[in-house]
Design a protein around this motif. Structure first.
Motif, PDB file in Angstrom:
ATOM      1  N   ASN A  22      91.100 -26.318  39.112  1.00 32.43           N
ATOM      2  CA  ASN A  22      90.209 -25.432  38.369  1.00 32.43           C
ATOM      3  C   ASN A  22      89.351 -24.624  39.337  1.00 32.43           C
ATOM      4  O   ASN A  22      89.393 -24.828  40.550  1.00 32.43           O
ATOM      5  N   LEU A  23      88.563 -23.714  38.793  1.00 31.10           N
ATOM      6  CA  LEU A  23      87.727 -22.828  39.592  1.00 31.10           C
ATOM      7  C   LEU A  23      86.710 -23.601  40.433  1.00 31.10           C
ATOM      8  O   LEU A  23      86.489 -23.274  41.593  1.00 31.10           O
ATOM      9  N   GLU A  24      86.114 -24.631  39.868  1.00 32.35           N
ATOM     10  CA  GLU A  24      85.116 -25.411  40.601  1.00 32.35           C
ATOM     11  C   GLU A  24      85.735 -26.053  41.837  1.00 32.35           C
ATOM     12  O   GLU A  24      85.109 -26.099  42.909  1.00 32.35           O
ATOM     13  N   GLU A  25      86.961 -26.549  41.734  1.00 30.65           N
ATOM     14  CA  GLU A  25      87.630 -27.155  42.883  1.00 30.65           C
ATOM     15  C   GLU A  25      88.040 -26.098  43.907  1.00 30.65           C
ATOM     16  O   GLU A  25      88.013 -26.356  45.114  1.00 30.65           O
ATOM     17  N   LEU A  26      88.397 -24.890  43.447  1.00 31.61           N
ATOM     18  CA  LEU A  26      88.702 -23.799  44.369  1.00 31.61           C
ATOM     19  C   LEU A  26      87.448 -23.421  45.166  1.00 31.61           C
ATOM     20  O   LEU A  26      87.517 -23.217  46.381  1.00 31.61           O
ATOM     21  N   ILE A  27      86.317 -23.358  44.499  1.00 34.91           N
ATOM     22  CA  ILE A  27      85.050 -23.051  45.178  1.00 34.91           C
ATOM     23  C   ILE A  27      84.691 -24.166  46.153  1.00 34.91           C
ATOM     24  O   ILE A  27      84.244 -23.898  47.277  1.00 34.91           O
ATOM     25  N   ALA A  28      84.897 -25.418  45.778  1.00 33.08           N
ATOM     26  CA  ALA A  28      84.619 -26.541  46.682  1.00 33.08           C
ATOM     27  C   ALA A  28      85.524 -26.477  47.916  1.00 33.08           C
ATOM     28  O   ALA A  28      85.080 -26.738  49.042  1.00 33.08           O
ATOM     29  N   PHE A  29      86.782 -26.092  47.742  1.00 32.58           N
ATOM     30  CA  PHE A  29      87.712 -25.918  48.862  1.00 32.58           C
ATOM     31  C   PHE A  29      87.222 -24.798  49.780  1.00 32.58           C
ATOM     32  O   PHE A  29      87.162 -24.949  50.996  1.00 32.58           O
ATOM     33  N   ARG A  30      86.840 -23.669  49.185  1.00 33.42           N
ATOM     34  CA  ARG A  30      86.285 -22.559  49.969  1.00 33.42           C
ATOM     35  C   ARG A  30      85.084 -23.013  50.786  1.00 33.42           C
ATOM     36  O   ARG A  30      84.979 -22.747  51.975  1.00 33.42           O
ATOM     37  N   ALA A  48      97.150 -25.534  38.631  1.00 35.31           N
ATOM     38  CA  ALA A  48      96.968 -24.820  37.361  1.00 35.31           C
ATOM     39  C   ALA A  48      96.604 -23.372  37.651  1.00 35.31           C
ATOM     40  O   ALA A  48      96.143 -23.042  38.745  1.00 35.31           O
ATOM     41  N   ASP A  49      96.810 -22.503  36.664  1.00 29.37           N
ATOM     42  CA  ASP A  49      96.329 -21.130  36.765  1.00 29.37           C
ATOM     43  C   ASP A  49      94.801 -21.161  36.762  1.00 29.37           C
ATOM     44  O   ASP A  49      94.188 -22.031  36.130  1.00 29.37           O
ATOM     45  N   ILE A  50      94.200 -20.197  37.461  1.00 25.60           N
ATOM     46  CA  ILE A  50      92.740 -20.128  37.527  1.00 25.60           C
ATOM     47  C   ILE A  50      92.290 -18.719  37.177  1.00 25.60           C
ATOM     48  O   ILE A  50      92.809 -17.746  37.726  1.00 25.60           O
ATOM     49  N   ASP A  51      91.332 -18.612  36.261  1.00 20.05           N
ATOM     50  CA  ASP A  51      90.737 -17.336  35.873  1.00 20.05           C
ATOM     51  C   ASP A  51      89.370 -17.234  36.544  1.00 20.05           C
ATOM     52  O   ASP A  51      88.497 -18.070  36.323  1.00 20.05           O
ATOM     53  N   MET A  52      89.209 -16.209  37.376  1.00 20.38           N
ATOM     54  CA  MET A  52      87.962 -16.031  38.123  1.00 20.38           C
ATOM     55  C   MET A  52      87.038 -15.004  37.477  1.00 20.38           C
ATOM     56  O   MET A  52      86.130 -14.486  38.130  1.00 20.38           O
ATOM     57  N   SER A  53      87.230 -14.707  36.209  1.00 21.34           N
ATOM     58  CA  SER A  53      86.368 -13.753  35.501  1.00 21.34           C
ATOM     59  C   SER A  53      84.906 -14.146  35.651  1.00 21.34           C
ATOM     60  O   SER A  53      84.539 -15.308  35.501  1.00 21.34           O
TER      61      SER A  53
END
Length: 185
Positions: A37-45, A63-68
């Protein structure tokens, strides 16, 4: 007693299924990091940008991630100071609505803009779609801009099976592209 035994086994099986479905957190001490999810993508960043080394490790998108609604002005590999040097496998998934309004002024140094601001060495990115990207990079000759990777430094890795749609607005930029803005070996 037989019914109680069946109920205990059923509860244990249900618990194992629930635990198996829990998202994996970002931990560069493991060889594989999963992002759901987006939160995990941000944590990776944030882990990459704090200096966590992913060399020899794989990050898999589950999973697909929507960054809107998210301004991705702080990229994975922030401003070329820290770089990603592992394998990012999109696993056939899509990241959509990546939006960045990062700009630099003369004297700011290099600014690397994209999902990954900068990758290094044998870093590889594969099996990923970036859909509806919107990057407004401004004007400064130190910028390297692309939807996927702004700057690939000492690049010996590969980028494969990556698709990009969207818009990049930039002028007077050192390197600009849909997939990679600038490669330096």
């Amino acid at each position: 007693m037989k019914n109680l035994s069946k109920r205990v086994w059923a509860c244990m099986l249900a618990l194992m299924l629930v635990v198996g479905l829990m998202p994996t957190t970002v931990d560069a001490n493991e060889n594989v990091t999963s992002i759901s999810n987006l939160e995990e993508l941000i944590a990776f960043r944030d882990a990459v940008n704090s200096g966590v080394d992913y060399a020899g490790k794989t990050v898999v998108l589950l999973a697909d991630i929507d960054m809107s609604g998210v301004d991705w002005s702080v990229n994975i590999g922030d401003d070329c100071n820290f770089t990603f040097d592992g394998t990012f496998d999109g696993n056939g998934h899509t990241i959509k609505n990546l939006n960045s309004t990062e700009t630099a002024q003369k004297g700011d140094g290099y600014v690397c803009t994209g999902l990954f601001g900068a990758i290094y060495g044998s870093a590889s990115v594969k099996n990923l779609t970036l859909e509806n990207v919107n990057i407004n990079a401004g004007a400064y000759t130190g910028n390297n801009v692309a939807a996927l990777v702004g700057f690939a430094y000492n690049a010996t890795g590969t980028i494969s099976n990556v698709k990009v749609t969207g818009t990049i607005n930039a002028e007077d930029i050192s390197g600009v592209g849909a997939i990679v803005g600038y490669v330096y070996n």
